[in-house]
Scaffold this motif. Structure first.
Motif, PDB file in Angstrom:
ATOM      1  N   ARG A  59       8.725  -4.773  55.375  1.00 45.85           N
ATOM      2  CA  ARG A  59       8.722  -4.880  56.834  1.00 45.85           C
ATOM      3  C   ARG A  59       7.352  -4.612  57.451  1.00 45.85           C
ATOM      4  N   ARG A  60       6.561  -3.740  56.824  1.00 45.99           N
ATOM      5  CA  ARG A  60       5.233  -3.446  57.375  1.00 45.99           C
ATOM      6  C   ARG A  60       4.340  -4.690  57.355  1.00 45.99           C
ATOM      7  N   VAL A  61       4.500  -5.489  56.311  1.00 46.03           N
ATOM      8  CA  VAL A  61       3.720  -6.740  56.216  1.00 46.03           C
ATOM      9  C   VAL A  61       4.110  -7.670  57.350  1.00 46.03           C
ATOM     10  N   TRP A  62       5.439  -7.824  57.575  1.00 49.70           N
ATOM     11  CA  TRP A  62       5.917  -8.731  58.621  1.00 49.70           C
ATOM     12  C   TRP A  62       5.543  -8.222  60.009  1.00 49.70           C
ATOM     13  N   PHE A  63       5.647  -6.895  60.204  1.00 52.18           N
ATOM     14  CA  PHE A  63       5.245  -6.320  61.488  1.00 52.18           C
ATOM     15  C   PHE A  63       3.761  -6.574  61.745  1.00 52.18           C
ATOM     16  N   SER A  64       2.953  -6.420  60.700  1.00 53.36           N
ATOM     17  CA  SER A  64       1.500  -6.626  60.836  1.00 53.36           C
ATOM     18  C   SER A  64       1.179  -8.081  61.172  1.00 53.36           C
ATOM     19  N   VAL A  65       1.843  -9.002  60.460  1.00 51.30           N
ATOM     20  CA  VAL A  65       1.600 -10.431  60.686  1.00 51.30           C
ATOM     21  C   VAL A  65       1.994 -10.830  62.100  1.00 51.30           C
ATOM     22  N   SER A  66       3.203 -10.426  62.526  1.00 53.48           N
ATOM     23  CA  SER A  66       3.662 -10.810  63.861  1.00 53.48           C
ATOM     24  C   SER A  66       2.823 -10.151  64.950  1.00 53.48           C
ATOM     25  N   THR A  67       2.376  -8.916  64.721  1.00 56.49           N
ATOM     26  CA  THR A  67       1.514  -8.237  65.701  1.00 56.49           C
ATOM     27  C   THR A  67       0.191  -8.975  65.850  1.00 56.49           C
ATOM     28  N   LEU A  68      -0.382  -9.398  64.721  1.00 62.09           N
ATOM     29  CA  LEU A  68      -1.648 -10.141  64.770  1.00 62.09           C
ATOM     30  C   LEU A  68      -1.476 -11.470  65.503  1.00 62.09           C
TER      31      LEU A  68
END
Length: 199
Positions: free
Chosen positions: A8-17
């Motif tokens: 989830r941290r990867v997906w949160f990071s991608v969507s935040t960017l």
């Protein structure tokens, strides 16, 4: 077998960017790339099999269009050329002169009759475009309110908040992608955003 939750941290990071870069892109571009339905303008559509986009852009620019949007629709023998330009800043007579130049340039480029191109010309005034924009924003706001109300009644408070945040997140990601890739926003885009909100 793919661990979505574990990463989830990867997906949160991608969507935040995507959201952050999208916001910066919107600011730098001065807004989204709105179609003529929203801002007004003139559109020409003509059959243009085998004509490259660069040649089409050069043709309409040489006719006087300064910032045209030129798209090739379809491929092969069914390829069509779609040209959009904002001529609303010109006077009525100036618009007619510029429209005639573009029609002549497209007729020469595609070996099509002038009348055929004129029959496929669409004009949208800035007032009408403004009304469409207002209606689209109004539809999005009303939809947000209705869905938010339904979620708050249907789910427990924590789940309702999570669902609402997810809904806002999905819209921001979609808008961010549109801005980053400079995709044109049309009425179909608004329908697509409403569909995302619905799901």
């Amino acid at each position: 077998k793919f661990d979505f939750v574990g990463r989830r941290r990867v997906w949160f990071s991608v969507s935040t960017l995507i959201i952050l870069f999208g916001i910066v892109s919107i600011i730098l571009r001065g807004g989204l790339n709105l179609g003529i339905e929203f801002k007004g303008g003139t559109e020409w559509t003509v059959a243009a099999p085998g004509i490259p986009q660069t040649q089409a852009v050069n043709a309409v620019q040489s006719a006087g269009l300064t910032a045209p949007i030129v798209d090739l629709l379809g491929s092969g023998s069914s390829q069509h050329l779609n040209v959009q330009a904002d001529l609303n800043k010109l006077s009525a007579s100036g618009q007619k002169v510029e429209e005639n130049r573009v029609v002549m340039a497209l007729a020469k480029l595609t070996h099509t009759s002038k009348k055929n191109i004129e029959d496929n010309q669409t004009n949208v005034g800035p007032t009408w475009g403004g009304q469409i924009t207002h209606k689209a924003i109004e539809a999005l706001i009303i939809f947000f309110l209705v869905v938010g109300l339904y979620i708050s009644i249907r789910f427990e408070p924590k789940m309702a908040l999570a669902a609402f945040i997810a809904m806002v997140h999905d819209v921001l990601v979609a808008v961010g992608v549109y801005s980053l890739f400079n995709f044109q926003v049309t009425p179909d885009t608004v329908v697509a955003i409403l569909t995302i909100l619905g799901y």
